[in-house]
Design a protein around this motif. Sequence first.
Motif, PDB file in Angstrom:
ATOM      1  N   ARG A   1       0.829  -1.205   0.000  1.00  0.00           N
ATOM      2  CA  ARG A   1       0.000   0.000   0.000  1.00  0.00           C
ATOM      3  C   ARG A   1       0.865   1.257   0.000  1.00  0.00           C
ATOM      4  NH1 ARG A   1      -2.648  -0.259   6.101  1.00  0.00           N
ATOM      5  NH2 ARG A   1      -0.861  -1.288   7.056  1.00  0.00           N
ATOM      6  N   SER A   2       0.379   2.227  -0.732  1.00  0.00           N
ATOM      7  CA  SER A   2       1.115   3.482  -0.837  1.00  0.00           C
ATOM      8  C   SER A   2       0.589   4.478   0.192  1.00  0.00           C
ATOM      9  CB  SER A   2       0.967   4.048  -2.249  1.00  0.00           C
ATOM     10  OG  SER A   2      -0.403   4.058  -2.614  1.00  0.00           O
ATOM     11  N   THR A   3      -0.578   4.233   0.750  1.00  0.00           N
ATOM     12  CA  THR A   3      -1.144   5.152   1.732  1.00  0.00           C
ATOM     13  C   THR A   3      -1.047   4.527   3.112  1.00  0.00           C
ATOM     14  OG1 THR A   3      -3.358   4.209   1.806  1.00  0.00           O
ATOM     15  CG2 THR A   3      -2.860   5.717  -0.009  1.00  0.00           C
ATOM     16  N   SER A   4      -1.435   5.297   4.093  1.00  0.00           N
ATOM     17  CA  SER A   4      -1.450   4.776   5.464  1.00  0.00           C
ATOM     18  C   SER A   4      -2.817   4.173   5.784  1.00  0.00           C
ATOM     19  CB  SER A   4      -1.153   5.907   6.447  1.00  0.00           C
ATOM     20  OG  SER A   4      -2.126   6.925   6.266  1.00  0.00           O
ATOM     21  N   GLY A   5      -3.660   4.107   4.752  1.00  0.00           N
ATOM     22  CA  GLY A   5      -5.025   3.642   4.940  1.00  0.00           C
ATOM     23  C   GLY A   5      -5.121   2.219   5.436  1.00  0.00           C
ATOM     24  N   THR A   6      -6.328   1.868   5.841  1.00  0.00           N
ATOM     25  CA  THR A   6      -6.541   0.549   6.422  1.00  0.00           C
ATOM     26  C   THR A   6      -7.804  -0.126   5.900  1.00  0.00           C
ATOM     27  OG1 THR A   6      -7.809   1.533   8.221  1.00  0.00           O
ATOM     28  CG2 THR A   6      -5.437   1.215   8.594  1.00  0.00           C
ATOM     29  N   ARG A   7      -8.528   0.519   5.008  1.00  0.00           N
ATOM     30  CA  ARG A   7      -9.843  -0.006   4.641  1.00  0.00           C
ATOM     31  C   ARG A   7      -9.794  -0.995   3.469  1.00  0.00           C
ATOM     32  NH1 ARG A   7     -13.405   4.643   3.054  1.00  0.00           N
ATOM     33  NH2 ARG A   7     -15.086   3.141   3.367  1.00  0.00           N
ATOM     34  N   VAL A   8     -10.398  -2.123   3.665  1.00  0.00           N
ATOM     35  CA  VAL A   8     -10.563  -3.109   2.607  1.00  0.00           C
ATOM     36  C   VAL A   8     -12.050  -3.197   2.319  1.00  0.00           C
ATOM     37  CG1 VAL A   8     -10.390  -5.568   2.012  1.00  0.00           C
ATOM     38  CG2 VAL A   8      -8.518  -4.450   3.260  1.00  0.00           C
ATOM     39  N   LEU A   9     -12.444  -2.888   1.098  1.00  0.00           N
ATOM     40  CA  LEU A   9     -13.868  -2.837   0.769  1.00  0.00           C
ATOM     41  C   LEU A   9     -14.299  -4.098   0.024  1.00  0.00           C
ATOM     42  CD1 LEU A   9     -14.254   0.882  -0.408  1.00  0.00           C
ATOM     43  CD2 LEU A   9     -14.289  -0.087   1.918  1.00  0.00           C
ATOM     44  N   VAL A  10     -15.352  -4.707   0.519  1.00  0.00           N
ATOM     45  CA  VAL A  10     -15.877  -5.918  -0.117  1.00  0.00           C
ATOM     46  C   VAL A  10     -17.382  -5.759  -0.297  1.00  0.00           C
ATOM     47  CG1 VAL A  10     -14.083  -7.341   0.960  1.00  0.00           C
ATOM     48  CG2 VAL A  10     -16.322  -7.124   2.075  1.00  0.00           C
ATOM     49  N   PRO A  11     -17.961  -6.451  -1.255  1.00  0.00           N
ATOM     50  CA  PRO A  11     -19.401  -6.312  -1.499  1.00  0.00           C
ATOM     51  C   PRO A  11     -20.220  -6.923  -0.367  1.00  0.00           C
ATOM     52  CG  PRO A  11     -18.464  -8.004  -2.931  1.00  0.00           C
ATOM     53  CD  PRO A  11     -17.314  -7.342  -2.239  1.00  0.00           C
ATOM     54  N   ASP A  12     -21.378  -6.364  -0.134  1.00  0.00           N
ATOM     55  CA  ASP A  12     -22.215  -6.896   0.947  1.00  0.00           C
ATOM     56  C   ASP A  12     -22.721  -8.295   0.631  1.00  0.00           C
ATOM     57  OD1 ASP A  12     -24.029  -6.308  -1.019  1.00  0.00           O
ATOM     58  OD2 ASP A  12     -25.121  -4.775   0.114  1.00  0.00           O
ATOM     59  N   LEU A  13     -22.676  -8.653  -0.655  1.00  0.00           N
ATOM     60  CA  LEU A  13     -23.124  -9.997  -1.043  1.00  0.00           C
ATOM     61  C   LEU A  13     -22.078 -11.071  -0.777  1.00  0.00           C
ATOM     62  CD1 LEU A  13     -24.750  -9.512  -4.565  1.00  0.00           C
ATOM     63  CD2 LEU A  13     -25.902 -10.082  -2.412  1.00  0.00           C
ATOM     64  N   LEU A  14     -20.880 -10.664  -0.400  1.00  0.00           N
ATOM     65  CA  LEU A  14     -19.766 -11.631  -0.288  1.00  0.00           C
ATOM     66  C   LEU A  14     -20.158 -12.839   0.554  1.00  0.00           C
ATOM     67  CD1 LEU A  14     -16.784 -12.115  -1.014  1.00  0.00           C
ATOM     68  CD2 LEU A  14     -16.163 -10.955   1.106  1.00  0.00           C
ATOM     69  N   ARG A  15     -19.838 -13.991   0.051  1.00  0.00           N
ATOM     70  CA  ARG A  15     -20.148 -15.222   0.764  1.00  0.00           C
ATOM     71  C   ARG A  15     -19.488 -15.213   2.134  1.00  0.00           C
ATOM     72  NH1 ARG A  15     -21.698 -20.984  -0.879  1.00  0.00           N
ATOM     73  NH2 ARG A  15     -21.336 -21.754   1.226  1.00  0.00           N
ATOM     74  N   GLU A  16     -20.224 -15.653   3.148  1.00  0.00           N
ATOM     75  CA  GLU A  16     -19.751 -15.602   4.521  1.00  0.00           C
ATOM     76  C   GLU A  16     -18.389 -16.293   4.702  1.00  0.00           C
ATOM     77  OE1 GLU A  16     -20.245 -13.977   7.016  1.00  0.00           O
ATOM     78  OE2 GLU A  16     -19.148 -15.103   8.542  1.00  0.00           O
ATOM     79  N   GLY A  17     -18.207 -17.445   4.060  1.00  0.00           N
ATOM     80  CA  GLY A  17     -16.936 -18.165   4.203  1.00  0.00           C
ATOM     81  C   GLY A  17     -15.757 -17.341   3.729  1.00  0.00           C
ATOM     82  N   ARG A  18     -15.975 -16.576   2.692  1.00  0.00           N
ATOM     83  CA  ARG A  18     -14.887 -15.740   2.172  1.00  0.00           C
ATOM     84  C   ARG A  18     -14.653 -14.530   3.080  1.00  0.00           C
ATOM     85  NH1 ARG A  18     -16.172 -16.154  -4.396  1.00  0.00           N
ATOM     86  NH2 ARG A  18     -15.947 -18.427  -4.431  1.00  0.00           N
ATOM     87  N   ARG A  19     -15.741 -13.939   3.487  1.00  0.00           N
ATOM     88  CA  ARG A  19     -15.652 -12.772   4.359  1.00  0.00           C
ATOM     89  C   ARG A  19     -14.945 -13.122   5.664  1.00  0.00           C
ATOM     90  NH1 ARG A  19     -18.380  -7.615   5.759  1.00  0.00           N
ATOM     91  NH2 ARG A  19     -17.288  -7.176   7.699  1.00  0.00           N
TER      92      ARG A  19
END
Lengths: 472, 472, 447, 447
Positions: free
Chosen positions: D156-174
């Motif tokens: 990462r080039s920023t100091s950020g921390t957010r990983v955005l995933v779709p709300d539909l993402l399968r629970e096992g993956r999330r």
Amino acid sequence: QYEPLLSEKDLTRVEIGEENGGDDGDDSPLPDDLTRDSLELPELSEPELVRHYTRLSQMIYGIDSGPYPLGSCTMKYNPKFTEDVAALPDGAVHPDRSEESVQGTLELLYRLQDYLGRIGGMDAVTLQPPAGAAGEFVGIRVAAAYHEHNGEGHRDEVIVPESAHGTNFASAALGGYEVVSLPSDDEGRVDLEALEAALSENTAALMLTNPNTLGLFERDIEEIAEMVHDVGGLLYYDGANLNALLGRARPGDMGFDVMHYNVHKTFATPHGGGGPGAGPVGVVDELAPFLPSPRVRTDGDASYELFEPEHTIGKVHGFHGNWLVLVKTFAYIARLGDEGLTDASAKAVLNANYLASRIEYDVPYEPFHHEFVASAGDQDAADVAKRMLDYGVHPPTTKWPEIVPEALMTEPTEVESKDTLDRLAAAFNAVAGEDDATLEDAPERTTARRIDQTSAARSPRLSWQTLSEEEE
Amino acid sequence: QYEPLLSEKDLTRVEIGEENGGDDGDDSPLPDDLTRDSLELPELSEPELVRHYTRLSQMIYGIDSGPYPLGSCTMKYNPKFTEDVAALPDGAVHPDRSEESVQGTLELLYRLQDYLGRIGGMDAVTLQPPAGAAGEFVGIRVAAAYHEHNGEGHRDEVIVPESAHGTNFASAALGGYEVVSLPSDDEGRVDLEALEAALSENTAALMLTNPNTLGLFERDIEEIAEMVHDVGGLLYYDGANLNALLGRARPGDMGFDVMHYNVHKTFATPHGGGGPGAGPVGVVDELAPFLPSPRVRTDGDASYELFEPEHTIGKVHGFHGNWLVLVKTFAYIARLGDEGLTDASAKAVLNANYLASRIEYDVPYEPFHHEFVASAGDQDAADVAKRMLDYGVHPPTTKWPEIVPEALMTEPTEVESKDTLDRLAAAFNAVAGEDDATLEDAPERTTARRIDQTSAARSPRLSWQTLSEEEE
Amino acid sequence: MTGSHSHATGSPYAPHTEEERAAMLEAVGAEAVEELFDIPEAVEFDGEFGIDARTERETRELVRSLLERNDDLTELLGRGHYGYYVPSLVDHLADRSEFLTSYTQYQPEVSQGFLQALFEYQSLLVELTGLEIANCSMYDAATALGEAATLADRVRSTSGTRVLVPDLLREGRRSTLENYVAGTDLVVEEYPTEDGGVDLAALEDGVDDEVVMIYAENPTIRGTIEERLDEIGDLADDAGALFALGSDPIALSLLERPVDVGADVVVGDASVLGLPTSYGMGLGLFACREDYLRQVPGRLVGASEDATDRRAYTLTLQTREQHIRRERATSNICTNQAWVALRTAMHAATLGPSGMVDLAKRGVRRAEDLAERVDDLVGVEAPVHDRHHLREFVARVDQPARAIAADLEDRGYAVHVVGDHELQICVAGATDEQIDGFVEALSEVVR
Amino acid sequence: MTGSHSHATGSPYAPHTEEERAAMLEAVGAEAVEELFDIPEAVEFDGEFGIDARTERETRELVRSLLERNDDLTELLGRGHYGYYVPSLVDHLADRSEFLTSYTQYQPEVSQGFLQALFEYQSLLVELTGLEIANCSMYDAATALGEAATLADRVRSTSGTRVLVPDLLREGRRSTLENYVAGTDLVVEEYPTEDGGVDLAALEDGVDDEVVMIYAENPTIRGTIEERLDEIGDLADDAGALFALGSDPIALSLLERPVDVGADVVVGDASVLGLPTSYGMGLGLFACREDYLRQVPGRLVGASEDATDRRAYTLTLQTREQHIRRERATSNICTNQAWVALRTAMHAATLGPSGMVDLAKRGVRRAEDLAERVDDLVGVEAPVHDRHHLREFVARVDQPARAIAADLEDRGYAVHVVGDHELQICVAGATDEQIDGFVEALSEVVR
């Protein structure tokens, strides 16, 4: 004989588009802006492919080719029948099936959880981790969740002996821990004073394999456990060397709180050239609520269901782990039973000791169990290994653990006969008598001669696309 | 690398007797005078055996290793899936099961009879003969029974072209016939005048393969059939070369009365290093009553039963022939269907013609179909073959048919790609340019170098027992 | 078309692309493949067999659905074909494609592995029979018996023509034998048996100088073990006839060695080891005395040396065979059962001598145990013959045997009907649980 | 003990005879094996696990009888695990023991065949994704997603921390993703979807400089095909975040190339080719841009030369890996799914590019056809989402979805329940006949 890449045999470009009839004579069912333009891959016939992969297989040394004494890797014979049970059509079910409709699958998994618990002396087992390192990570995550749950989230250190498997360090780091490295004592075991110094209220866990990577049993294990527990830490057992102890000692009885099993190393599932494996994790009762979800339980009346442990860390695999590997694990344990498992460790230890007694290289640390680490002395251990290939055997693991100079870490396992061990010893001893020039030229009788690792890493060519660009 | 005989790895003598506890700890259940005293054989473990046979397999060239252009042997790719269907547990039934309880088996066999009838243009088919030569023998026996039935038991001659497969002669002789050998004409086909001279009221049958072993179609086949039938003889079709004609011409349509199918040659069942094969026999209506017993028939209502043909010659196999091979035959035909079968012959003929056009050796007879016979000229054809092994391909059949001096009888089959044919041609041509000394020294890159056939035959050593006696 | 190669029509196993086909046609100077066929118009066929092409998946499904129509029965069947458990490694190793897809070993330099395996198979049979020579396979027990008779015909010292076989001989073997001798002047005659074994006195009465071969089986087709084989050997010897003995590798692991009872030839089905139940597919065992070396039918593998003097194996004594000797060959056999012989050798090697002896002993014990258990049932008497038995026996039932067998089939068990009131029952491949189930079912059926 | 080796007790896979054992003990100077164990008495165990030993046959029977308890259902299931037909040759070739029983290729000189196969697998993914690098396997789609996040963390080039995933993402993956980032300061946040696809406006609102990675899937877990992936790529690019795309080899054969929509990493389950249904076992696909070469997790095979300058393959860039770099490794992964990757490469090669494209096209057509057919039923509306679909879609049912699914199961069909009134139905591995049967069953159930 060189086998060309598939792409050197053929590359066919298939155009895709609403108006490009495909091979099936129909146009693309999607608008062009949702599809790629074309796909270029080898288009070969079944006979051509069969010959390609048959030829590739002939350029591989497997356990069915001969001895494979990779220390710490535990390459043992994979019983053929386990492939048959893994291929049973009734086991080919989707992970989202209703529990009622997959009672057979659940019962097998339940029984495997039970088997593994008995073998490790553990109270609860998860089968989800898809490999040993994944098991380590689960163990680390469980430990973290446990400490967190107890309001001890400040614990941020995991202690790992210098001679431990690289995955221990990496798994702990992946779990967010500082890794505290622990030196060995003069006899090759955990240095209790160093341990004392390393332990603190920040200790989350100590990861240990026993016997350790020198094959030595950590005789002070009870004291070690007490020391770790006294500071509130957990004791983690790396199951890589469990094959040495089957039926003779159990991690649970030694005071370990959490462990992983390497099913390929201990229960003879095939390694497949680098997986799939499975790394079930066993824990003591106290840690059971933190295991990954779901696990399998029974109402005692031959009905099985999945459940979520109370404080579960969640999931570490999209579904239930490597099912095909777990079936083979179950079959192996069910085949051997108490006597077979106990005999396996006996023969593994006997084989290691016998082989060590036959070779001319020095083995500085003992009494070892299932494996020993010889020193190549003035020779380069990696060269020794290459040269052993010329004698038709697979060499040991080399240059590790570093506590032994030019280490030849050797684990014959229980499946080798005396004849084979004698042949292996002869290979060791032949190489021991050879000069450096010969060793550096080795191997000369293999499919490929010594491969240039430096150039591979310096200008990486990781696909046939890169190779063909290069040629242009 | 030499692989020892099993007996060189171990020989264990087990004593047998009323008072000799066996390995199971029990004494023999039979009185000593009914049992042998001991049994001495290798006693090896599963891992040792797996390595032994894996190693042996690595010393074998198979169709999955590369081209195998043995003329007249038709080595084609064996589709892998046919092994799966042959392994289906539901097909593993005992031959003495009631017909009602094996309807699936009977239906499959019935359908296969039907398929083969359509492909050969024959009215009735038996699946019992366990190999091509057994099929020939059945054909000969059926012919004999037919003549006998018609009061023509005096017919005691079977005519066979000089260039025919050796089995034709042997099968006719086994059937008790005088074999009348028929020379070829200048163009390599049946000499009609010689045939005229050979035919008589003593002629039981003429055995013919078409295309013949030179790959030439017997263009006069209608006239030949008429001539044979005119003297009351039967026309027998040797199915060895049927792969050349699939979908283009049928033996039944050419006037043949009886034929056998080589399922390995035409329908791609694996040859297994010398069997098992299957040699179904098809006949015209008139001969159907003489076929071996039992055959399968249906009441048309999806119910199948075995029946005994009216004037059956009886049995030529203890049970129903080579079932596992027949299943694979059925699966191959069902997979390819009309288009696939017809395409197979087209590509087989194209491949032979293409390959012949690429090689420097002379091919004296044409137009050939699925195979051609080149002449090695001044070179020794057997030496040429040995030398081709050094180029990583399998050589053609050599020194036969004798009508071509130093014959290289070559049949690439439809499964070879242009690339492979080019590689094969390159091997032919490389050898064509080499001197006799090089050829006589060949092969040099194979598991074994040239093997001494003379010594093997002069002092036969046919068992490990003989070898160990020799050493003593 | 899921899983299909791109060749939408035609053979899925012919690798030609359109471009390649065109290039090849050009090279041979033809415009179309049809030009390459030299077939007179009158006999041309239009290619329409009426056989549908299918995908691989559909074809598998077709065969599966056909075979699924077979009833799922526990088979207590034997009489020459047995369903012993075959260890998994046999499948895995024999299915290695180098074994499965190779041709007969006419180029021994690239066939050493198969030749060595066949050499080991021959050696196994030499140990089991005590005879010096074993060939590397015939089709099955019946054809091997036929070949034994033609061998006897070739080596006979008398002008006789009689081949004597037991009256119990299985029809398939008898009939096959008749076909094999049809082209000779040999005649097949029966000699009587008594209580399931050779009636030695009657046999002796029937033997004269015209006898060319005497054939006996041990165990017999009814599972009984012969007790006076050596006397048959003497009879044959005295008459100048060959003594041919029928047996199999499991029986031979325990029973008297053929060489010790004077056998000149041993035939039988060797696939009792190596093959699962397969609708009668077998492996013809053929072993004989060294005297007949030049007259043996079938292939022989011999040890030799290569040009560097290293041990090597090769097919040998091929001048006996049809591809060289034609009508003067010792047999017409060409393709045999090599791959089955490989499996048999593998299975035997897996068992080892102790496993083989144990398997045979268990065959005796379990047959006798089961006979005792069914004998305890009212309306059943077993074994019918007062002999020792190996793996199978005949039981007498009061009710019609055919009806009993049908009732058993309804309950999931298959047995042989060998007489109006006789069943034959085989324990070979059955598990203890299956046998328990069978006894239960039989007890219900005869009740 | 049928089929067992002579070792009556102990491991059937330890080859020692009594004599050998004795000789070996003597050589090491011990009287009994027990002496070789250096275990303090206090922690000794008596070997009694309470696990019975079984013969090979009994063990096979045990597993068979257990698994037989599973119901035989036609599965119209997907959502990340698919039962495509795998051509027979994949089993036969991948089961060759050299592939199956070899170790990781640390001695490349005797592992060329496996290395080349993995190199070809990598190349396949390079073509499918358009990205320059593919590793030679992770465990599955979920763990590959987790690894993508840790990669984002490292690069990462920023100091950020957010990983955005779709709300539909399968629970096992999330959930797996959460575990993978637990040791970092990354946080996983959801962005909304709309009508089964990314809600681009909402996503745009949620993106800021703190975003480290945006994850999207194509097709989505509901089978819909995303239509504005390039805009997500732009969003990520603008934010200095990685764009990670989830997909699979069949989808990638037809859908937009990840590189063309700005994807930096592609993850997913590659075993849609190569593995039959196997209770969720998979193959983690992982490809990325060349820029991340030194930060890639997992094994990489590279081409090189041997001492004679011939092409040779080897594992490369191993200094990224745990066995060398320990806690500074790019991942803790060691054993991965190499053999599954081999199977995937084989299956793809069998299909060829035309077969792969066809398979994907069929997945679109058949899903749309089935949706139309079930939409015709009263009480069913399909597809719920007004999108293109690949191989699966969501249907709305008037009755409670759970009850419908249970009724379907009684009739032999399994579908997903994804909402109170939503079923998800997948055509991936189903035959036309099975689909016809399902429509019939569904029509009865909703009636």
